[in-house]
Design an enzyme around this catalytic site. Structure first.
Site, mmCIF file in Angstrom:
data_model
loop_
_atom_site.group_PDB
_atom_site.id
_atom_site.type_symbol
_atom_site.label_atom_id
_atom_site.label_comp_id
_atom_site.label_asym_id
_atom_site.label_seq_id
_atom_site.Cartn_x
_atom_site.Cartn_y
_atom_site.Cartn_z
ATOM 1 N N GLU A 116 -3.873 25.476 -1.794
ATOM 2 C CA GLU A 116 -4.379 25.738 -3.075
ATOM 3 C C GLU A 116 -3.215 25.376 -4.452
ATOM 4 O O GLU A 116 -3.350 24.950 -5.416
ATOM 5 C CB GLU A 116 -4.884 27.148 -3.502
ATOM 6 C CG GLU A 116 -6.114 27.388 -2.999
ATOM 7 C CD GLU A 116 -5.809 27.769 -1.303
ATOM 8 O OE1 GLU A 116 -4.788 27.708 -0.670
ATOM 9 O OE2 GLU A 116 -7.013 28.091 -0.560
ATOM 10 N N PHE A 151 -12.206 42.808 1.770
ATOM 11 C CA PHE A 151 -11.542 41.925 2.265
ATOM 12 C C PHE A 151 -11.625 40.586 1.489
ATOM 13 O O PHE A 151 -12.508 40.234 0.596
ATOM 14 C CB PHE A 151 -12.333 41.281 3.520
ATOM 15 C CG PHE A 151 -12.021 39.835 4.314
ATOM 16 C CD1 PHE A 151 -10.668 40.152 4.843
ATOM 17 C CD2 PHE A 151 -12.645 38.719 4.070
ATOM 18 C CE1 PHE A 151 -10.176 38.976 5.169
ATOM 19 C CE2 PHE A 151 -12.038 37.781 4.900
ATOM 20 C CZ PHE A 151 -10.984 37.731 5.319
ATOM 21 N N GLN A 152 -10.173 39.959 1.314
ATOM 22 C CA GLN A 152 -9.761 38.964 0.276
ATOM 23 C C GLN A 152 -10.047 39.463 -1.239
ATOM 24 O O GLN A 152 -10.459 38.389 -2.066
ATOM 25 C CB GLN A 152 -10.670 37.535 0.461
ATOM 26 C CG GLN A 152 -10.042 37.008 1.837
ATOM 27 C CD GLN A 152 -10.702 35.736 2.389
ATOM 28 O OE1 GLN A 152 -11.554 35.537 1.880
ATOM 29 N NE2 GLN A 152 -9.736 35.145 3.095
ATOM 30 N N LYS A 177 -18.993 36.862 -6.088
ATOM 31 C CA LYS A 177 -19.879 36.036 -5.483
ATOM 32 C C LYS A 177 -21.395 36.247 -5.836
ATOM 33 O O LYS A 177 -22.086 35.291 -5.746
ATOM 34 C CB LYS A 177 -19.536 36.416 -3.710
ATOM 35 C CG LYS A 177 -20.431 35.449 -2.933
ATOM 36 C CD LYS A 177 -19.831 35.833 -1.454
ATOM 37 C CE LYS A 177 -20.608 34.793 -0.749
ATOM 38 N NZ LYS A 177 -20.105 34.943 0.798
ATOM 39 N N MET A 189 20.608 20.572 -5.566
ATOM 40 C CA MET A 189 21.029 20.974 -7.126
ATOM 41 C C MET A 189 21.805 22.300 -6.814
ATOM 42 O O MET A 189 22.629 22.719 -7.453
ATOM 43 C CB MET A 189 19.945 21.315 -7.803
ATOM 44 C CG MET A 189 20.349 21.721 -9.342
ATOM 45 S SD MET A 189 21.485 20.639 -9.929
ATOM 46 C CE MET A 189 20.243 19.637 -11.000
HETATM 47 C C1 LIG Z 1 9.934 27.045 -5.704
HETATM 48 C C2 LIG Z 1 11.297 26.839 -5.743
HETATM 49 N N1 LIG Z 1 12.085 27.612 -4.892
HETATM 50 C C3 LIG Z 1 13.493 27.477 -5.289
HETATM 51 C C4 LIG Z 1 14.110 26.672 -6.385
HETATM 52 C C5 LIG Z 1 15.495 26.609 -6.759
HETATM 53 N N2 LIG Z 1 16.168 25.390 -6.672
HETATM 54 C C6 LIG Z 1 16.137 24.681 -7.663
HETATM 55 S S1 LIG Z 1 16.657 23.094 -7.314
HETATM 56 C C7 LIG Z 1 16.774 23.479 -5.724
HETATM 57 C C8 LIG Z 1 16.995 22.305 -4.564
HETATM 58 C C9 LIG Z 1 16.074 21.221 -4.674
HETATM 59 O O1 LIG Z 1 16.445 20.455 -3.492
HETATM 60 P P1 LIG Z 1 15.767 19.131 -3.208
HETATM 61 O O2 LIG Z 1 14.327 18.991 -3.589
HETATM 62 O O3 LIG Z 1 16.364 18.403 -2.067
HETATM 63 O O4 LIG Z 1 16.381 18.232 -4.481
HETATM 64 P P2 LIG Z 1 17.796 17.817 -4.837
HETATM 65 O O5 LIG Z 1 18.455 18.689 -5.917
HETATM 66 O O6 LIG Z 1 18.679 17.737 -3.621
HETATM 67 O O7 LIG Z 1 17.594 16.664 -5.582
HETATM 68 C C10 LIG Z 1 16.312 24.646 -5.422
HETATM 69 C C11 LIG Z 1 16.372 25.347 -4.435
HETATM 70 C C12 LIG Z 1 12.923 26.171 -7.372
HETATM 71 N N3 LIG Z 1 13.529 25.227 -8.460
HETATM 72 N N4 LIG Z 1 11.753 26.243 -6.843
#
Ligand SMILES: Cc1ncc(C[n+]2csc(CCOP(=O)(O)OP(=O)(O)O)c2C)c(N)n1
Length: 576
Positions: free
Chosen positions: A41, A103-104, A153, A469
């Site tokens: 979803e 449920f749900q 529902k 990042m």
């Molecule tokens: C759902 C979610 N979980 C954690 C984060 C924190 N976060 C921001 S950037 C990042 C790293 C992303 O890694 P990747 O997809 O490999 O991209 P890159 O930075 O290596 O280009 C994380 C864990 C987020 N933004 N969203």
């Protein structure tokens, strides 16, 4: 309910069925509306978001009660932060079971209240058409946003006499679209008395379809213009007055021009912390004109000299009319010294990286090549992280609505499903997702949807084997102590994974293979293509304003190390 969606012109629903929503799925079989069966979803919600951004029409997603609707929440929150028009329909347990931990069962309206523009619980079948009409009206008008309609529902199963409201009348909901003429006149006066103005433009330009009006404003006044992450493409990057992205990973010129400005003409923006850096030191000498469709945005983060509530297209149109007359009467101030200074910075401090022929593959090079080979004619979608920032830096946008990302919430996993939704909305255009290896793994199950529903997109994984990042922050701010960030290049094998899902997988590990890999992907139009670009994990995204720091403390990175000291203090007399 399905007929109501037809009345609203809905062509596509992204969703997954389940017990509580079953009665709504049966009539879909007899409806011209296409239902796209997603694999999660969250994917359905992001796909609806991508569809909405690509078409300008509300995207629709559908889920069952309980876990179905909780899985939608991230997609709703992302759409809410980015003002995306969406309508989500969720099934609910029967009215007689509501509140009994059936449920749900979950409190769908309670859970989604803070992440939707509005939501409804429909308790009477007779109310379904009116509620759907209101949901679309709210999603589309004013500041767009997601609206959830939760339907038990038994309400979905009940009989009702068909009717559809001719128009929607919601007391208390009258979004102001036309700006106050007096305020617009004040804004025009300020613009014509400024010496160092900047147009600070954002997602509101894109949402309002105000790109043509903005261009006219830029050309009428000759004021340099920054386009935020959400506003990229509002004015073409090759326009000589377009400075590109400001903010944490924006370019030196856009960041510094705002810092030194004496006036920020802020249009469809929200003074987000990623743009302002430390708020107390942001654009310290600038007067502020702030036009936004949402009165709650005005003065939220920064005190405003001229507030204007209204739709960006209408406000800029009026502003242009008034400015044109005023300029004819008293001429335009001479901004040329300012423009020259700003353009000097652009030449001196561009985005920069080094790709050597035999060195490790640089992510910036891959992304730049995608932009060059596709000539900026595609629709581009990003995940969240370094690759997203590099994509915003190195792709050159020509048009609005061709750059999709989860700017406000920063949702990893956005790119794959949003690209799918965008392709459904614009089947004749190539849709390129630029994704991180971490992000890709969060929603890559939608590759199955793409294959079975014949929705071919291109996905370039910028595989740096890390949550890049986060790694960058740990390197810079946590003394190289890398905690829980390494994924490795090989698990999963992205080429095999693509093939398992019926897509085509390509691997690219060296600079010389980049062009042929992208060209190959560009030529395949009947299957989704996943490209595994294995890039240098140590590459960092610059410039960077560290979180919480002032924009004056922008770090330009190793490419500029020599003149770094100069850069931080490069404030010619003329522009102080
Ligand atoms: C759902 C979610 N979980 C954690 C984060 C924190 N976060 C921001 S950037 C990042 C790293 C992303 O890694 P990747 O997809 O490999 O991209 P890159 O930075 O290596 O280009 C994380 C864990 C987020 N933004 N969203």
């Amino acid at each position: 309910m399905v007929r109501s969606l037809e009345q609203e012109g809905v062509e596509v629903i992204f969703g997954i069925p389940g017990g509580a929503i079953l009665p709504a799925y049966d009539p879909i079989l007899d409806s011209p509306i296409r239902h796209i069966l997603c694999r999660h979803e969250q994917g359905a919600a992001h796909a609806a978001d991508g569809y909405a951004q690509a078409t300008g029409e509300p995207g629709v997603c559908m889920a069952t009660s309980g876990p179905g609707v909780t899985n939608l929440v991230t997609g709703l929150a992302s759409a809410y932060m980015d003002s995306i028009p969406m309508v989500a329909i969720s099934g609910q347990v029967p009215t007689w079971a509501v509140g009994g931990d059936a449920f749900q069962e979950c409190d769908a309206t309670g859970i989604t209240m803070p992440v939707t523009k509005h939501n409804f619980l429909v308790m009477d079948a007779q109310e379904i058409p009116k509620t759907i009409a209101e949901a679309f009206h709210i999603a589309r008008t004013g500041r767009p946003g997601p609206v959830l309609v939760d339907i038990p529902k038994d309400v979905l199963q009940a009989e009702m006499a068909w009717w559809y409201p001719e128009e929607v009348d919601l007391p208390g909901y009258r979004p102001v679209t036309k700006g106050n003429p007096k305020q617009i006149r004040e804004a025009a006066k300020l613009i014509l008395s400024a010496r160092q103005p900047i147009l600070y433009t954002g997602g509101g330009i894109i949402r309002a379809g105000a790109a043509d009006e903005l261009r006219r404003l830029v050309e009428l006044t000759g004021i340099p213009t920054v386009t935020t992450l959400m506003g990229r493409g509002g004015i073409p990057d090759d326009h000589e007055l377009c400075l590109g992205m400001p903010g944490m990973h924006g370019n030196y010129t856009a960041v510094t021009a705002m810092q030194k400005a004496d006036l920020l003409v802020s249009l469809g923006v929200r003074f987000d912390d990623r743009v302002t850096g430390k708020l107390a030191t942001f654009a310290p000498d600038a007067k502020i004109i702030h036009a936004d469709i949402d009165p709650a945005e005005i003065g939220k983060n920064r005190a405003v000299d001229v507030p204007i509530v209204g739709d960006a297209r209408s406000v800029i149109h009026e502003l242009n009319e008034i400015l044109e007359a005023m300029i004819e009467e008293r001429g335009l101030p001479d901004y040329s010294a300012w423009v020259k200074t700003v353009q000097g910075w652009q030449k001196k401090y561009p985005y920069k990286y080094s790709q050597t022929a035999d060195g490790p593959l640089k992510p910036e090079y891959v992304i730049e090549q995608i932009g060059k080979i596709t000539k900026g004619d595609g629709v581009y979608v990003a995940g969240v992280g370094q690759h997203q920032m590099w994509a915003s830096q190195y792709l050159r946008f020509k048009r609005p609505n061709t750059w999709l990302n989860s700017g406000g919430l920063g949702t990893m996993g956005y790119a794959v499903p949003a690209a799918m939704g965008a392709k459904v909305g614009r089947p004749d255009e190539q849709v390129w997702a630029i994704d991180g290896d971490g992000c890709f793994q969060m929603t890559c199950q939608e590759l199955a949807t793409m294959t079975t529903e014949n929705i071919p997109v291109k996905i370039a994984i910028i595989n740096n084997a890390f949550l890049g990042m986060v790694r960058q922050w740990q390197e810079l701010f946590y003394d190289n102590r890398f905690s829980a960030v390494e994924f490795g290049y090989d698990v999963p094998d992205y080429v095999k994974l693509a093939e398992a899902y019926g897509a085509i997988g390509l691997r690219c590990e060296t600079p010389e293979e980049v062009e042929s890999t992208i060209r190959k992907a560009a030529e395949i139009d009947d299957r989704t293509v996943v490209m595994d670009f294995r890039v240098d994990p140590t590459e960092k995204c610059y410039p960077m304003v560290p979180a919480g720091a002032s924009n004056d403390e922008i770090i330009l990175g190793p490419e500029f190390e020599k003149d770094h000291a100069d850069i931080l203090h490069d404030t010619p007399e003329a522009i102080i």
